[in-house]
Design an enzyme around this catalytic site. Structure first.
Site, PDB file in Angstrom:
ATOM      1  N   ARG A 253       0.854  -1.188   0.000  1.00 39.81           N
ATOM      2  CA  ARG A 253       0.000   0.000   0.000  1.00 39.81           C
ATOM      3  C   ARG A 253       0.886   1.232   0.000  1.00 39.81           C
ATOM      4  NH1 ARG A 253      -3.519  -2.681  -1.557  1.00 39.81           N
ATOM      5  NH2 ARG A 253      -5.578  -3.084  -0.636  1.00 39.81           N
ATOM      6  N   GLU A 282      -2.889   7.688  -4.345  1.00 38.13           N
ATOM      7  CA  GLU A 282      -3.461   7.129  -5.565  1.00 38.13           C
ATOM      8  C   GLU A 282      -4.993   7.196  -5.525  1.00 38.13           C
ATOM      9  OE1 GLU A 282      -1.901   2.999  -4.869  1.00 38.13           O
ATOM     10  OE2 GLU A 282      -4.003   2.449  -5.206  1.00 38.13           O
ATOM     11  N   HIS A 300      -1.334   0.508  -9.721  1.00 42.11           N
ATOM     12  CA  HIS A 300      -1.992  -0.462  -8.838  1.00 42.11           C
ATOM     13  C   HIS A 300      -2.623  -1.617  -9.628  1.00 42.11           C
ATOM     14  CE1 HIS A 300      -3.954  -0.982  -4.641  1.00 42.11           C
ATOM     15  NE2 HIS A 300      -3.749  -2.164  -5.220  1.00 42.11           N
TER      16      HIS A 300
HETATM   17  O1  GLV Z   1      -4.509  -4.270  -3.772  1.00 41.49           O
HETATM   18  C1  GLV Z   1      -4.949  -5.365  -3.919  1.00 41.49           C
HETATM   19  C2  GLV Z   1      -5.459  -6.174  -2.859  1.00 41.49           C
HETATM   20  O2  GLV Z   1      -5.556  -5.690  -1.721  1.00 41.49           O
HETATM   21  O3  GLV Z   1      -5.818  -7.342  -3.105  1.00 41.49           O
END
Ligand code: GLV
Length: 340
Positions: A253, A282, A300
């Site tokens: 993250r 983001e 992402h």
């Molecule tokens: O970011 C992707 C997830 O949390 O699976």
């Protein structure tokens, strides 16, 4: 249980069949929200539109429709719906205040394990790209710089062989990164977790303190969940403890890294390169950060494959179905284990 009403957020991209089967059950009703902002969703709640809803099925992107499932929204959901469970599509569920959900008697499930392979594949792409300046080289080629200079003038990169890899967070994704990284010939693979893993899960990786990881790793691989303890854990002070020229890779993250500390470190070369799939604000990315020549970036897309997204969507349905059948979701998040 009588009829279970499910409020579904986000599009169904691949699990149409699974959702259809669930919806065909005589005791399940699925409704959707037309909201495109938190304000609109609050209005729907006020109108009593979801008063019989027992389960929410949500996606990472649906934060645009509701905002974070924080204390304020959870209190309203408790008051204006019959919410008992949230089935979140994703491994990371930092958009949902799970502890508060527990307090309010709301179960929360996520999608662990199924995300590991695709996320770790993405991680390796970024790791190699950051070591070798691949994004910079592609941009230089697109700018027509190749004819005049060898490798379009890209700075020479580094091999993974012989380096020390430090895995910050050795859960499922961290272990999948370790397994993929091994064939590249890292001299040592270190890891740091809150607790040491059982030896059969370590598979040759060495447990070290956070300070040891920071000071010894040539490449730091971030795979920890975002929470109050990990937010900005890569900051000015922790960066100062790292080796000069360290490479940092993040597919966890964005807010784990304090970008205001990272940017000057990238400019000075203290941090040699940054490979990242996730960013602090983001989808509104700091353009100055991603334009640095020593940054390799992705928007992402760690789990952005047909196979993984399909498996994740289907698992969200399985969590809802388990709640319908047994009153309990399948994969309750760690904070709430043993609470329901
Ligand atoms: O970011 C992707 C997830 O949390 O699976």
């Amino acid at each position: 249980m009588s009829t279970v009403k499910v409020l579904r957020f986000g599009p169904i991209r691949y699990a149409q069949e699974a959702w259809q089967k669930l919806e065909q059950r005589p005791n399940v009703e699925v409704v959707e929200s037309g909201a495109s902002s938190r304000a609109e969703f609050l209005k729907e709640l006020d109108e009593g539109k979801f008063k019989d809803v027992n389960v929410i099925a949500r996606t990472f992107e649906s934060v645009k429709q509701t905002g974070l499932l924080d204390k304020e929204l959870l209190a309203l959901l408790k008051e204006k719906t019959s919410l008992q469970a949230i089935s979140h599509n994703g491994a990371g569920y930092d958009q949902v205040d799970a502890v508060e959900c527990g307090r309010l008697g709301i179960q929360v499930s996520n999608v662990p394990s199924l995300v590991d392979a695709a996320t770790a594949d993405t991680h390796i792409y970024l790791l190699l790209g950051a070591l070798r300046n691949f994004q910079d080289s592609t941009l230089r080629m697109l700018q027509g710089k190749w004819p005049s200079e060898k490798c379009a003038g890209t700075p020479v990169g580094h091999d993974p062989e012989g380096k020390v890899l430090g895995i910050y967070g050795m859960g499922g994704i961290g272990r999948a990164v370790r397994d993929r990284a091994k064939p590249f010939g890292f001299r040592k693979i270190l890891y740091h977790n809150r607790n040491r893993l059982a030896p059969e899960l370590e598979q040759g990786a060495e447990y070290v303190s956070m300070d040891e990881l920071l000071s010894q790793a040539d490449v730091i691989s971030i795979n920890i969940p975002l929470n109050d303890a990990t937010r900005h854990s890569i900051n000015k002070d922790t960066i100062a403890k790292m080796k000069d020229g360290v490479v940092i890779v993040n597919t966890a993250r964005g807010p784990i890294v304090d970008e205001s500390a990272l940017l000057p470190a990238l400019k000075s070369g203290k941090v040699g390169a940054f490979g990242s799939d996730v960013f602090e604000n983001e989808p509104n990315v700091n353009m100055e950060l991603i334009r640095q020549p020593n940054v390799v970036s992705l928007p992402h897309m760690g789990t952005h494959t047909v196979e993984t997204m399909k498996a994740m969507e289907e698992f969200v349905v399985q969590n809802v179905a388990a709640f319908v059948d047994q009153g309990k979701v399948l994969s309750i998040v760690p904070e709430l284990k043993g609470k329901f």
